[in-house]
Design an enzyme around this catalytic site. Structure first.
Site, PDB file in Angstrom:
ATOM      1  N   ASP A   1       8.288   7.496  -7.463  1.00 42.91           N
ATOM      2  CA  ASP A   1       8.089   6.327  -6.606  1.00 42.91           C
ATOM      3  C   ASP A   1       9.150   6.252  -5.513  1.00 42.91           C
ATOM      4  O   ASP A   1      10.307   5.940  -5.791  1.00 42.91           O
ATOM      5  CB  ASP A   1       8.154   5.052  -7.448  1.00 42.91           C
ATOM      6  CG  ASP A   1       6.884   4.828  -8.243  1.00 42.91           C
ATOM      7  OD1 ASP A   1       5.798   4.840  -7.644  1.00 42.91           O
ATOM      8  OD2 ASP A   1       6.987   4.627  -9.479  1.00 42.91           O
TER       9      ASP A   1
ATOM     10  N   GLY B   1       8.902  -1.923 -10.962  1.00 48.44           N
ATOM     11  CA  GLY B   1       8.298  -1.622 -12.253  1.00 48.44           C
ATOM     12  C   GLY B   1       8.266  -2.889 -13.102  1.00 48.44           C
ATOM     13  O   GLY B   1       8.851  -3.914 -12.740  1.00 48.44           O
TER      14      GLY B   1
ATOM     15  N   MET C   1       6.069   4.838  -0.708  1.00 43.87           N
ATOM     16  CA  MET C   1       6.021   3.440  -0.265  1.00 43.87           C
ATOM     17  C   MET C   1       7.034   3.329   0.862  1.00 43.87           C
ATOM     18  O   MET C   1       8.100   2.732   0.717  1.00 43.87           O
ATOM     19  CB  MET C   1       6.354   2.512  -1.442  1.00 43.87           C
ATOM     20  CG  MET C   1       5.234   2.467  -2.475  1.00 43.87           C
ATOM     21  SD  MET C   1       5.763   1.820  -4.070  1.00 43.87           S
ATOM     22  CE  MET C   1       6.315   3.337  -4.845  1.00 43.87           C
TER      23      MET C   1
ATOM     24  N   HIS D   1       5.395  11.003 -12.013  1.00 41.94           N
ATOM     25  CA  HIS D   1       5.148  10.083 -10.889  1.00 41.94           C
ATOM     26  C   HIS D   1       6.495   9.677 -10.286  1.00 41.94           C
ATOM     27  O   HIS D   1       7.380   9.175 -10.988  1.00 41.94           O
ATOM     28  CB  HIS D   1       4.378   8.868 -11.411  1.00 41.94           C
ATOM     29  CG  HIS D   1       3.908   7.935 -10.343  1.00 41.94           C
ATOM     30  ND1 HIS D   1       2.791   8.180  -9.581  1.00 41.94           N
ATOM     31  CD2 HIS D   1       4.402   6.749  -9.915  1.00 41.94           C
ATOM     32  CE1 HIS D   1       2.606   7.177  -8.726  1.00 41.94           C
ATOM     33  NE2 HIS D   1       3.581   6.299  -8.901  1.00 41.94           N
TER      34      HIS D   1
ATOM     35  N   MET E   1      10.658   4.399  -2.439  1.00 40.07           N
ATOM     36  CA  MET E   1      10.678   3.069  -1.805  1.00 40.07           C
ATOM     37  C   MET E   1      11.776   3.017  -0.766  1.00 40.07           C
ATOM     38  O   MET E   1      12.883   3.519  -1.004  1.00 40.07           O
ATOM     39  CB  MET E   1      10.923   1.997  -2.864  1.00 40.07           C
ATOM     40  CG  MET E   1       9.905   2.020  -3.997  1.00 40.07           C
ATOM     41  SD  MET E   1      10.162   0.632  -5.106  1.00 40.07           S
ATOM     42  CE  MET E   1       8.955   1.012  -6.389  1.00 40.07           C
TER      43      MET E   1
ATOM     44  N   SER F   1       6.142   7.189 -14.726  1.00 40.37           N
ATOM     45  CA  SER F   1       6.911   6.919 -13.503  1.00 40.37           C
ATOM     46  C   SER F   1       8.384   6.868 -13.835  1.00 40.37           C
ATOM     47  O   SER F   1       8.828   6.017 -14.628  1.00 40.37           O
ATOM     48  CB  SER F   1       6.505   5.574 -12.900  1.00 40.37           C
ATOM     49  OG  SER F   1       7.492   5.186 -11.959  1.00 40.37           O
TER      50      SER F   1
ATOM     51  N   MET G   1      -3.392   0.391  -6.743  1.00 42.82           N
ATOM     52  CA  MET G   1      -2.277  -0.397  -7.274  1.00 42.82           C
ATOM     53  C   MET G   1      -2.844  -1.561  -8.078  1.00 42.82           C
ATOM     54  O   MET G   1      -3.674  -2.327  -7.580  1.00 42.82           O
ATOM     55  CB  MET G   1      -1.404  -0.961  -6.149  1.00 42.82           C
ATOM     56  CG  MET G   1      -0.633   0.057  -5.326  1.00 42.82           C
ATOM     57  SD  MET G   1       0.402   1.175  -6.270  1.00 42.82           S
ATOM     58  CE  MET G   1       1.557   0.040  -7.055  1.00 42.82           C
TER      59      MET G   1
ATOM     60  N   HIS H   1       4.586   9.224  -4.761  1.00 40.24           N
ATOM     61  CA  HIS H   1       3.960   7.988  -4.256  1.00 40.24           C
ATOM     62  C   HIS H   1       4.878   7.417  -3.183  1.00 40.24           C
ATOM     63  O   HIS H   1       5.936   6.871  -3.498  1.00 40.24           O
ATOM     64  CB  HIS H   1       3.784   7.017  -5.447  1.00 40.24           C
ATOM     65  CG  HIS H   1       3.298   5.658  -5.074  1.00 40.24           C
ATOM     66  ND1 HIS H   1       3.259   4.610  -5.972  1.00 40.24           N
ATOM     67  CD2 HIS H   1       2.808   5.157  -3.911  1.00 40.24           C
ATOM     68  CE1 HIS H   1       2.782   3.535  -5.378  1.00 40.24           C
ATOM     69  NE2 HIS H   1       2.509   3.835  -4.124  1.00 40.24           N
TER      70      HIS H   1
ATOM     71  N   ASP I   1      -1.995   2.388 -11.015  1.00 41.24           N
ATOM     72  CA  ASP I   1      -0.525   2.281 -11.073  1.00 41.24           C
ATOM     73  C   ASP I   1      -0.088   0.820 -11.161  1.00 41.24           C
ATOM     74  O   ASP I   1      -0.327   0.045 -10.236  1.00 41.24           O
ATOM     75  CB  ASP I   1       0.041   2.929  -9.794  1.00 41.24           C
ATOM     76  CG  ASP I   1       1.555   3.001  -9.770  1.00 41.24           C
ATOM     77  OD1 ASP I   1       2.200   2.572 -10.743  1.00 41.24           O
ATOM     78  OD2 ASP I   1       2.086   3.504  -8.754  1.00 41.24           O
ATOM     79  N   GLY I   2       0.562   0.479 -12.284  1.00 41.38           N
ATOM     80  CA  GLY I   2       1.171  -0.844 -12.424  1.00 41.38           C
ATOM     81  C   GLY I   2       0.685  -1.586 -13.661  1.00 41.38           C
ATOM     82  O   GLY I   2      -0.508  -1.874 -13.781  1.00 41.38           O
TER      83      GLY I   2
END
Ligand code: DX5
Ligand code: ZN
Length: 225
Positions: free
Chosen positions: A36, A145, A69, A34, A38, A9, A138, A67, A180-181
């Site tokens: 992210d 992160g 969000m 990946h 947001m 990510s 998730m 991804h 993820d996470g």
């Protein structure tokens, strides 16, 4: 044998050198990038949008895993498809019509996936499995992160693995299961043993000077599952 994929990510990359970071992590063995997204609305953080995705696409010699969000979802789907996304996933809570959003992703020529937060039940998948190429679980609450892996995720991975295996037995279609996470060298084997095949890792990769060394260690762990 499961084909495992590692998806660094870039949320944890150096934002002042993103193109170079993407090239370097691809050279280090990343299977996916990946990305992210947001929006400071669905999640309490703000990152990057389709223009940055389009700018990075030439540096990503592997598929780009977007991804989302964001809330709402639909308007950004076509923008990300145009920006070079290969896979687009979103959170069902963020869209009003999940089946329609999945269809929009497929119509735009991308692979489609749903993302389940730690508290989201797995049954949201049941009526849309035929539209899915990926499920993303998730293992932290989305937004940042560097958080710790929530151990209950292992139970949920086993539950969703069983659902996806039953679907594959019926239809012949295999749906990827991404987590993820909080994934790192120390826990990736346990996450794979529970049934995941695709692993997002942000801080574990970009927090070390040698990306290849981390990815090689992750693959060595996966080889003993
Ligand atoms: C969190 C993001 C993750 C995050 C993972 O909302 O979806 O992809 O970057 O970061 P690490 O691997 O550091 O937990
Ligand atoms: Zn993510």
């Amino acid at each position: 044998m499961t084909a495992y994929r590692i998806a660094p990510s870039i949320l944890s990359a150096d934002f002042a050198r993103l193109g170079e970071e993407v090239s370097n992590v691809v050279a280090a063995g990343a299977d996916l990038i990946h990305f992210d997204v947001m929006d400071n609305h669905y999640v309490p953080n703000l990152t990057f949008g389709p223009m940055v995705c389009a700018a990075l696409k030439p540096y990503a010699a592997v598929p780009v895993d977007v991804h989302l969000m964001v809330e709402p979802v639909d308007d950004l789907i076509q923008s990300f498809a145009n920006a070079g996304a290969d896979i687009i996933t979103f959170h069902p809570e963020a869209g009003r019509h999940v089946d329609r959003s999945l269809s929009l992703i497929k119509d735009a020529g991308c692979q489609a996936g749903l993302v389940l937060n730690p508290a989201t039940p797995a049954n949201v998948l049941e009526n849309v499995l035929h539209r899915l190429d990926m499920v993303l679980l998730m293992s932290v609450n989305p937004g940042f992160g560097g958080q710790s892996f929530i151990p209950h995720t292992l139970t949920k991975i086993r539950q969703v693995r069983a659902l996806l295996d039953a679907f594959e037995a019926q239809t012949g279609k295999r749906i990827a299961l991404e987590v993820d996470g909080g994934i790192k060298v120390e826990n990736i084997a346990e996450v794979a043993a529970a049934g995941a095949d695709t692993f997002v890792a942000g801080s574990a990769v970009f927090g070390q000077p040698d990306y290849k060394a981390v990815i090689d260690k992750m693959r060595a762990e996966l080889a003993r599952v």
